[in-house]
Each structure stands twice: as C-alpha cells, then as structure tokens.
Design an enzyme around this catalytic site. Sequence first.
Site, short mmCIF file in Angstrom:
data_model
loop_
_atom_site.label_atom_id
_atom_site.label_comp_id
_atom_site.label_asym_id
_atom_site.label_seq_id
_atom_site.Cartn_x
_atom_site.Cartn_y
_atom_site.Cartn_z
N ARG A 1 0.85 -1.18 0.00
CA ARG A 1 0.00 0.00 0.00
C ARG A 1 0.89 1.23 0.00
NH1 ARG A 1 -3.17 -3.18 -1.29
NH2 ARG A 1 -5.29 -3.59 -0.52
N GLU B 1 -3.66 6.70 -4.35
CA GLU B 1 -3.60 5.57 -5.26
C GLU B 1 -3.30 6.00 -6.70
OE1 GLU B 1 -4.34 1.31 -6.18
OE2 GLU B 1 -3.86 2.41 -4.36
N HIS C 1 -1.41 -0.52 -9.89
CA HIS C 1 -1.94 -1.52 -8.97
C HIS C 1 -2.39 -2.78 -9.73
CE1 HIS C 1 -4.00 -1.94 -4.75
NE2 HIS C 1 -3.35 -3.03 -5.11
#
Length: 350
Positions: A261, A289, A308
Amino acid sequence: MTTPPPVGTAERPARRPKVLLSMGPGIAERLLDARHHSRLAALAHTDSRLVAHEFADPAPAVAAALADAELLLTCWGAPPLTDRVLAAAPRLRAVVHAAGSVKHHITDACWQRGIAVASVAAVNALPVAEFTLAAILFANKRVLHTAHRYRTLRAPHDWQHELSGAGNYHRTVGVVGASRIGRRLIELLRPFDLRVLLYDPYVDAAEAARLGVAQVPLDTLCADSGIVTVHAPELPATRHLLGARELALMPDGATLINTARGSLVDEAALLAELVPGRLHAVLDVTDPELPSPESPLYDLPNVLLTPHIAGSLGGELHRLADRALDEVARFAAGLPFADPVHPAGQDHSA
C-alpha cells in the site's frame, strides 16, 4: 480430513445451501466464467447472475435473497455487513471472500454473531509475489535503466563497463513483512543465489530460520539491501514505515519495490531520493492511489510505475473463483473452511 473433489469433477454436496453473491459492479462478470456458474449451481441454491452491489436500499430480489442466504460469496467492492444488514439476513452463517483482505466488509457485528469467514488471500498472494520476483530480477540486472539508456544512445556502448555492478549473483534482498505475499516471495526466491533479509516484528528467530532468511532490524535491512521490497499490512502503526531516515540508509543505486500500500512509504521522502537519481523504485501502489497528473513519478527514468496490477488480473481472477468455490463446497459438505479468517489476527494483518 475429507476434502471436496477437485475443480471440474462432479460434486454432490450433502446439502445445497442458499448462496448470494455480493461484490462491486462488474466484478462478478470478470470473476466467474461459465464453468464457475455451472459449478456453483451444482453446489448451492443460487441465482449466480444476481449480485448485491449494496444493501442500503436493496432491490426486492436482493432483499429476498439476503433474507434466505446462508452464505455470501463476496469479492472486491462488497458492501459492509453492518448490524442492519445482518438483521435482514437471519439465516446467514458464513462468508467466503474471493479476494484478499476482509476488513472492508466484515464488521465486528459479524464476529459477534459467530459468522464463519474464509478468504482466498493465499492464492491472491501468488501473482503479487510473482510480480515482485520479476521486479527484483529485472532491478538487479538494471533492466529499466539500461532500456532507457539504450533508447537514448542508439549507438555502440560498453555495457559491461557501465553495468559492472549489476546482476543477481550474491545480491541482498530485504523483505519487509512476512505476510502471505512476503512468505510466498521468500519461497520463490529460494532457487536464486540471493541473500534474503527479513524485517517483521511478529516473526521470531526460530520462524525466520524455518523460512530460510536472516531476521534483522529495519534499519539494518535498509542499509544492507540492494533491493527493499514492501509486504507489510496497511495499519496505523505501519504508516510511513519507510520514511526519510530509512530511505537514506539504503545504498546508492538501491531499488525500493512497493506492491503493498502506498501509505507504507513516505512519498515526499521517496521523491527526494528519486528525483536526484540516488535510488530506483518499482511502484505498483502510491499514496494517493492515483498520483496527480503533475507527479514526477510518471516521468522519472529510474521509476517503474504501474497502476496496482500486481494482484490477480484477467485470467488470474479465475484462480480466485476456483478456490472460493472449493470453500463453498466445504461449507455444503459440512466441513470447516480450509482458509478461515479469525478475528484475533485482524489487528496485524492486511
């Protein structure tokens, strides 16, 4: 212990429980193919095309299915199972999560009611570990740097001289976190001539020895590793686990890999090391993100930035479905889950 038949074989469960699917829009279509729909129909009473995206104001068909459901088959985007939702699901006994962490939808109310929970996090860990292995091997060979230089030079060059310090022989890799992904990565690294260090405060020396790694403090890992790869969970205690001090300890030319993360790394401190070119990075996650359009991460030649994608993607989703339906088969047969989730472990897991 008796196990359910392997995928693809005829299954005759002792009983066919009532199952409702619950996940984000579009997820079920990617997760389940025709084979999965057929298998689920054989295992359970369900309309596998009916998917609950939210429970706050459910459609009549979803409300009726929730009231009868004994098991929820969930995936990414599943809505939280609050007290109100559980009150509308009086027969619910179990949840099978066809992804990793259950923290986003399994609430304290679920544990208090004694609902059994299973997650296929172990198989979701595999593609992340594979992605990280590839990143490690490429980083030690300086593939990103060399490809950029080759594209720029377009001429003969003494690559052996320029890359004299590169290669994967007797290099040191530091693994931060003995999570499922961290442990799977350690397994994948065993065939290579690499020294592996581990930092994880929940792992003792005996367990580290069983894993075949050297357990060291975080500062030592950062200072001694040419590659530092992050696999710790996102918790308040792990925010900015790798900050300015830890990053400054990494040797010149070292590579930071983050597939966990973005919050685990202080991005401002990392940019201070990346912009001058002292460190390299492979970042599959960032904080936020999605970096802002002006972020230097998009253009730095020493950064490989991906959106991701290290986790299960495309056809890999079917592996999640296979394992999740194995758990549904166990529930239908009256057997305990193979990969249960326990509330006690949630304080230090992803």
